[in-house]
Motif scaffolding. Structure first.
Motif, mmCIF file in Angstrom:
data_model
loop_
_atom_site.group_PDB
_atom_site.id
_atom_site.type_symbol
_atom_site.label_atom_id
_atom_site.label_comp_id
_atom_site.label_asym_id
_atom_site.label_seq_id
_atom_site.Cartn_x
_atom_site.Cartn_y
_atom_site.Cartn_z
ATOM 1 N N LYS A 1 8.484 -40.151 -10.752
ATOM 2 C CA LYS A 1 8.762 -38.811 -10.306
ATOM 3 C C LYS A 1 7.891 -37.963 -11.360
ATOM 4 O O LYS A 1 7.114 -37.025 -10.859
ATOM 5 N N CYS B 1 4.241 -38.331 -10.292
ATOM 6 C CA CYS B 1 4.040 -37.478 -8.907
ATOM 7 C C CYS B 1 3.785 -35.953 -9.192
ATOM 8 O O CYS B 1 3.126 -35.320 -8.467
ATOM 9 N N GLU B 2 4.852 -35.551 -10.021
ATOM 10 C CA GLU B 2 4.823 -34.101 -10.403
ATOM 11 C C GLU B 2 3.426 -33.725 -11.220
ATOM 12 O O GLU B 2 3.054 -32.720 -10.642
ATOM 13 N N PHE C 1 14.919 -38.494 -5.356
ATOM 14 C CA PHE C 1 14.028 -37.616 -6.197
ATOM 15 C C PHE C 1 13.152 -36.946 -5.002
ATOM 16 O O PHE C 1 12.317 -36.195 -5.490
ATOM 17 N N ALA D 1 12.521 -44.820 -12.334
ATOM 18 C CA ALA D 1 12.197 -43.730 -11.336
ATOM 19 C C ALA D 1 12.013 -42.542 -11.854
ATOM 20 O O ALA D 1 11.109 -41.877 -11.205
ATOM 21 N N GLU D 2 12.287 -42.218 -13.081
ATOM 22 C CA GLU D 2 12.021 -41.080 -13.640
ATOM 23 C C GLU D 2 10.440 -40.949 -13.922
ATOM 24 O O GLU D 2 9.685 -39.914 -13.830
ATOM 25 N N ILE E 1 10.502 -38.480 -3.311
ATOM 26 C CA ILE E 1 8.907 -38.914 -3.588
ATOM 27 C C ILE E 1 8.797 -40.109 -2.629
ATOM 28 O O ILE E 1 7.689 -40.663 -3.002
ATOM 29 N N ASN E 2 9.761 -40.676 -1.948
ATOM 30 C CA ASN E 2 9.274 -41.941 -1.388
ATOM 31 C C ASN E 2 8.405 -41.794 -0.480
ATOM 32 O O ASN E 2 7.624 -42.919 -0.224
ATOM 33 N N TYR F 1 16.364 -44.616 -5.519
ATOM 34 C CA TYR F 1 16.335 -43.632 -6.348
ATOM 35 C C TYR F 1 15.311 -42.655 -6.062
ATOM 36 O O TYR F 1 15.012 -41.336 -6.186
ATOM 37 N N LEU F 2 14.103 -43.347 -5.556
ATOM 38 C CA LEU F 2 12.839 -42.488 -5.498
ATOM 39 C C LEU F 2 13.059 -41.520 -3.968
ATOM 40 O O LEU F 2 12.407 -40.334 -3.989
#
Length: 449
Positions: free
Chosen positions: A133, A136-137, A252, A129-130, A254-255, A248-249
């Protein structure tokens, strides 16, 4: 420290010996034997927290057999001594070999501007998941347009192939065919499976029923109830982990950027679990723009078995990582800037210190020093008496947004003429207020470098 110094000296001498053998065009067997001794000495050094003295070189045989049908993208060459070498295809396989050589079981790696990896035994889907993330960032901060990250799991794919009736020996080659679905329609992929790879048509049709589905966590839950997939252990493990990943997404935030896509296969053989790939969402071409056909702009996944291939005892180190398609992103940015007739900023300089008359170099040096001391990114032309027009033109070409102009009248009045390069508007600013005014203006117009 003395023992380490002695070992470093042995490595240096052995390295020189290997280079000498290559220059003398010694036999391949002799070179391989001496290279093996060199690698053994380097491995004895272990990781060094303070210095990075050695470049990890990856022999040709290390790369082969790890990429599936993508192995054709590895380019071979021979050095002066006849040793077979390869241009590095990616950083994942060399990284796995480095972990095995140095007996590392826990590390987080960032390769500037390109790769990110997490190695180690952790609870399911947290590192994965990290990675998503971070992907996406990065893509959001680049402002290259809307994007979607497709996710799947190799265990789901393998389970799907099994329940559809694909022979075990054809899993990887059929996986490579499925991976082409983002470029060609299903009928072409089916024809390749049946005509070129010998898959039964009815088996291909069953695969087609699955790989044309995509969605979110609801699709994961639906497939967990699928009469066939729910009976396959691998598929259930993959779907269960994917369901956890979506939780988890969501946390965060970002899903909404993620899509579970059963056609995503990632043709590289070393993936063992979650896989993902970011694609730009096509928007109607603006005037002057060509359609952007760049494919994926970032990708990655989990490769839990790769390190064990290089460890003498077969010890596995779970790994997950991602790679950013820097070259593809550059092509997108360049094309859009050309279409908009915008210039690329080649510097982060906020202001150029310029002069309107001759014999003002000392004043320019004083002012640029003041700005540097205040943390302002400033520069000046390295000429005693540059023409004002040349200084303004330099700002336009380099994309410097502001010009601080010193003239004889400004010195008498205790002001600096601050010019906006874009609008050509000029205002007099008291010298003691200049730093704050530059900060205010540059804060409103962030650098696009």
């Amino acid at each position: 420290m003395a023992d380490r110094a002695a070992l470093e000296e042995l490595v240096r001498l052995q390295g020189e010996h290997v280079r000498g053998l290559k220059q003398q065009k010694a036999s391949a067997e002799q070179i391989e034997e001496e290279v093996a001794k060199l690698l053994k000495l380097k491995a004895q050094l272990g990781p060094d927290d303070t210095k990075h003295k050695f470049v990890l070189k990856t022999p040709k045989e290390t790369l082969t057999g790890k990429y599936g049908e993508d192995s054709k993208l590895i380019y071979d060459l021979k050095d002066q001594g006849g040793e077979l070498l390869s241009l590095r295809y990616d950083l994942t396989v060399p990284f796995a070999r480095y972990l095995a050589m140095n007996k590392l079981t826990n590390i987080k790696r960032y390769h500037i501007a390109k790769d990110f990896d997490i190695a180690g035994q952790f609870d399911p889907m947290i590192p994965d998941a990290e990675c998503l993330k971070i992907m996406c960032e990065i893509l959001s901060s680049l402002q290259i347009g809307d994007f979607l990250v497709k996710v799947n799991d190799r265990r789901i794919l393998d389970g799907m192939f099994a329940v559809c009736g694909v022979p075990d020996a054809k899993f990887r080659t059929i996986c490579s065919s499925v991976d082409k679905l983002d470029k060609v329609p299903w009928e072409e992929v089916k024809n390749e499976m049946v005509g070129e790879k010998g898959l039964a048509p009815e088996v291909a049709d069953r695969i087609g029923d699955y790989v044309q589905q995509h969605g979110g966590v609801s699709l994961v839950e639906q497939l967990l109830q699928d009469p066939k997939l729910s009976q396959n252990k691998q598929a259930v493990e993959g779907l269960t982990d994917l369901k956890l990943l979506f939780e988890y997404l969501t946390l965060f935030g970002i899903n909404d950027k993620i899509s579970f896509d059963l056609s995503l296969a990632r043709g590289l053989d070393y993936y063992t679990g979650v896989i993902y790939e970011a694609v730009l969402l096509q928007t109607p071409a603006q005037a002057g723009e060509e359609p952007l056909g760049v494919g994926s702009v970032a990708a990655g996944g989990r490769y839990d078995g790769l390190v064990g291939m290089f460890d003498p005892k077969g010890r596995k180190v779970p790994c997950v990582g991602l790679s950013i398609g820097v070259e593809r992103i550059f092509s997108i940015v360049e094309q859009r800037l050309e279409a908009l007739e915008e210039k690329v900023r080649t510097t982060e300089t906020q202001v150029l210190v310029a002069s309107a008359q001759k014999k003002l170099l000392e004043e320019r040096l004083k002012l640029v020093s003041e700005l540097w001391d205040a943390g302002i990114k400033a520069e000046l032309l390295y000429k005693k008496n540059p023409k004002l027009l040349n200084q303004l033109q330099y700002c336009e070409e380099a994309g410097i947004p502001l010009v601080a102009i010193i003239g004889e009248q400004e010195l008498k009045d205790g002001v600096i003429k601050l010019r906006s390069v874009a609008s050509r508007e000029e205002v007099d600013v008291r010298r003691e207020d200049l730093v704050e005014e530059i900060r205010r203006r540059t804060a409103q117009a962030p650098c696009a470098c």
